[in-house]
Write an enzyme that holds these catalytic residues in place. Structure first.
Site, PDB file in Angstrom:
ATOM      1  N   ASP A 182       0.819  -1.211   0.000  1.00 43.43           N
ATOM      2  CA  ASP A 182       0.000   0.000   0.000  1.00 43.43           C
ATOM      3  C   ASP A 182       0.856   1.266   0.000  1.00 43.43           C
ATOM      4  OD1 ASP A 182      -2.234   1.750   0.382  1.00 43.43           O
ATOM      5  OD2 ASP A 182      -3.264   0.119   1.393  1.00 43.43           O
ATOM      6  N   ASP A 183       0.574   2.171  -0.941  1.00 43.39           N
ATOM      7  CA  ASP A 183       1.215   3.492  -1.000  1.00 43.39           C
ATOM      8  C   ASP A 183       2.724   3.422  -1.213  1.00 43.39           C
ATOM      9  OD1 ASP A 183      -1.338   4.355  -0.417  1.00 43.39           O
ATOM     10  OD2 ASP A 183      -0.753   5.742   1.155  1.00 43.39           O
ATOM     11  N   CYS A 218      -6.509   3.734  -3.588  1.00 42.34           N
ATOM     12  CA  CYS A 218      -6.292   2.311  -3.330  1.00 42.34           C
ATOM     13  C   CYS A 218      -7.324   1.389  -3.972  1.00 42.34           C
ATOM     14  CB  CYS A 218      -6.266   2.065  -1.818  1.00 42.34           C
ATOM     15  SG  CYS A 218      -4.905   2.894  -0.970  1.00 42.34           S
ATOM     16  N   HIS A 270      -9.695  -3.708  -1.694  1.00 43.52           N
ATOM     17  CA  HIS A 270      -9.604  -2.454  -0.939  1.00 43.52           C
ATOM     18  C   HIS A 270      -9.679  -2.670   0.561  1.00 43.52           C
ATOM     19  CE1 HIS A 270     -11.355   1.271   0.964  1.00 43.52           C
ATOM     20  NE2 HIS A 270     -10.175   1.655   0.552  1.00 43.52           N
ATOM     21  N   ASP A 284       0.371  -0.185  -5.047  1.00 41.10           N
ATOM     22  CA  ASP A 284      -0.925   0.177  -5.656  1.00 41.10           C
ATOM     23  C   ASP A 284      -0.971   1.602  -6.197  1.00 41.10           C
ATOM     24  OD1 ASP A 284      -1.062   1.422  -3.167  1.00 41.10           O
ATOM     25  OD2 ASP A 284      -3.038   0.629  -2.652  1.00 41.10           O
TER      26      ASP A 284
END
Length: 499
Positions: A45-46, A84, A139, A344
């Protein structure tokens, strides 16, 4: 009537041959099934491409760098949506966004209503794969649909994709609480945002949720090794998503004074501030030292502290990924497993005065994509511009499975497009090998932006007004990616922030 001895001998010989033939066919079939490559897909994530394997000399990412040396590092991979849920649904379905709801974090929930195409995980399951998900793959933090501040539901986000969907929330009790976790068992949800955007705690790796996810993944690999069936294992790690929380030992890897500041401290020249945003996701952490805004950058000291937290989080998740890869290797599964690590989307770390994603600049759209196949695979071009929608057809080809429908991507074993389309902030953007052209469907001017990555790799100056002929040429390419998601500049913005 009796049977003679020669006839009996002939009968037994034929039957013996028949049974041997059946056994041989069964063994051959089993070997063929086992010969199908497993797939380990790690979603992060990120995560922007601040890794050693992408040329970053500050970030400590030894495990991902080691994987990269054995595989292919796609240097110019861009996601379709810089938030996301929408980004993940695009990669899972191999489809560009075609309607406004495809741009929101609720895009994944449409899988429950069977409005979206089948995911590549579902296709693997249909073709004999045992599918296991751990953590944030679509998600939701744990794969189930429910609001941030509610109890976990029993409704899977991808109901047709999984044989098993697993998560260990530890002392945080729910997936969403764990997603925003602090080491003492509190979280942003229950604290109602009265929390800082960073934390260094004297805990072991399992003192934060990603450590528990790594432990769970290792246990699943041990089980899958004994199953005798090809598998898909999807593992979703939270960090480096906000808050930037990691065990103290990962913060200690860095000297904060040595962390470089952004090469893009100001807004790009010749743009409207509507192309950026006021860092709302970041600013909702009420105990932050400073607030971010487009009016002025945060102080250099605070920018370094925040980047320190982000880098510590990257090193922490790198260590967890290392545990998963080690377990795969120790079980001998690495010899027949496709390994993919994918971020993502990217993240502005003070770049353009923004802290967060949700723009259609390179900072927010470019993310890591590392691919390792069991055998040396020819045909990949690590320098080519690729889109996250290309990953679905690539997996299908590597696994010998036909695409169930025509998606918007192409297998990277034979990709020729060399462009990537992305959508957000009332805009459509196309990235070519040299340029980024963006068209905004809004009233705020200028609504066209052009960046030349040969002379301006950080997209600091919009040159659209200076290059009308080039803009016209590139608009032909951009229009190929116009799926109708934006049609008129008077349509109000409905893009939703990712929390």
């Amino acid at each position: 009537m009796g049977i003679s001895l020669p006839e009996l001998f002939l009968y037994l010989t034929v039957m013996k041959f028949h049974f041997l033939l059946i056994a041989l066919c069964c063994c051959t079939g089993l070997k063929a099934q086992q010969a199908k490559p497993n797939v380990l897909f790690i979603f992060v994530d990120d995560l922007r491409p601040d890794l050693g394997c992408y040329g970053d000399t500050t970030v400590k990412s030894p495990h991902l760098d080691s994987l990269a040396r054995k595989g292919v590092v796609f240097k110019k991979q861009f996601v379709t949506v810089p938030t996301c849920g929408a980004s993940r649904m695009s990669i899972l379905t191999g489809k560009l966004p075609h309607k406004r709801s495809d741009l929101t974090n609720e895009a994944a929930e449409s899988m429950v209503r069977t409005e979206m195409p089948e995911t590549f995980i579902e296709q693997l399951k249909r073709n004999g794969y045992y599918t296991v998900g751990i953590g944030k793959v679509s998600h939701s933090a744990d794969g189930y649909v429910y609001p941030y501040n509610k109890e976990k539901s029993n409704q899977l986000e991808l109901p047709n994709s999984w044989n098993e969907m697993l998560f260990d929330p530890g002392k945080w009790k729910t997936g969403w609480n764990a997603f925003f976790a602090y080491a003492d068992g509190t979280d942003r949800n229950t604290k109602k945002n009265d929390v800082p955007p960073y934390e260094a705690a004297p805990v072991e790796d399992n003192g934060y949720p990603d450590g528990l996810t790594a432990e769970l993944a290792v246990k699943q690999i041990e089980k899958l090794a004994d199953k005798g069936q090809p598998f898909f294992l999807g593992v979703g790690f939270f960090k480096p998503h906000l808050p930037f929380t990691a065990p103290q030992k990962y913060w200690d890897l860095y000297n904060e004074n040595d962390i470089a500041l952004t090469p893009s401290p100001d807004m790009p020249a010749n743009i409207n501030k509507a192309s950026l945003h006021e860092s709302a996701e970041f600013n909702q952490y009420k105990l932050g030292d400073e607030k971010a805004s487009l009016q002025k950058p945060v102080s250099d000291a605070y920018a370094r502290k925040l980047k320190h937290g982000y880098y510590a989080s990257v090193s922490y998740v790198d260590a967890q990924i290392g545990k998963v890869l080690t377990a795969l290797r120790e079980k001998g599964l690495d010899k027949n497993t496709i390994i993919i690590v994918w971020g993502d989307h990217g993240w502005h770390l003070g770049d353009d005065r923004v802290w967060g994603k949700h723009t259609i600049f390179d900072w927010s759209l470019r993310s890591p994509f590392i691919l390792k196949t069991p055998r040396q695979q020819k045909g990949f071009n690590p320098e080519q511009v690729v889109s996250s929608v290309d990953i679905y057809p690539t997996i299908m080809e590597l696994c010998g499975i036909k695409m169930p429908y025509k998606g918007d991507g192409e297998s990277l074993l034979k990709a020729k497009r060399n462009t990537a389309y992305s959508y957000f902030k009332q805009g459509i953007t196309v990235r070519t090998d040299r340029y980024r052209l963006t068209q905004y469907y809004r009233n705020a001017k200028p609504d066209i932006e052009l960046y030349d990555h040969k002379t301006d790799p950080w997209e600091n100056r919009n040159i659209a007004a200076e290059q009308p002929k080039l803009v016209k040429e590139l608009q032909v390419i951009l229009e190929r990616g116009n799926t109708g998601v934006y049609q008129t500049p008077k349509t109000p913005t409905t893009d939703q922030p990712d929390n």
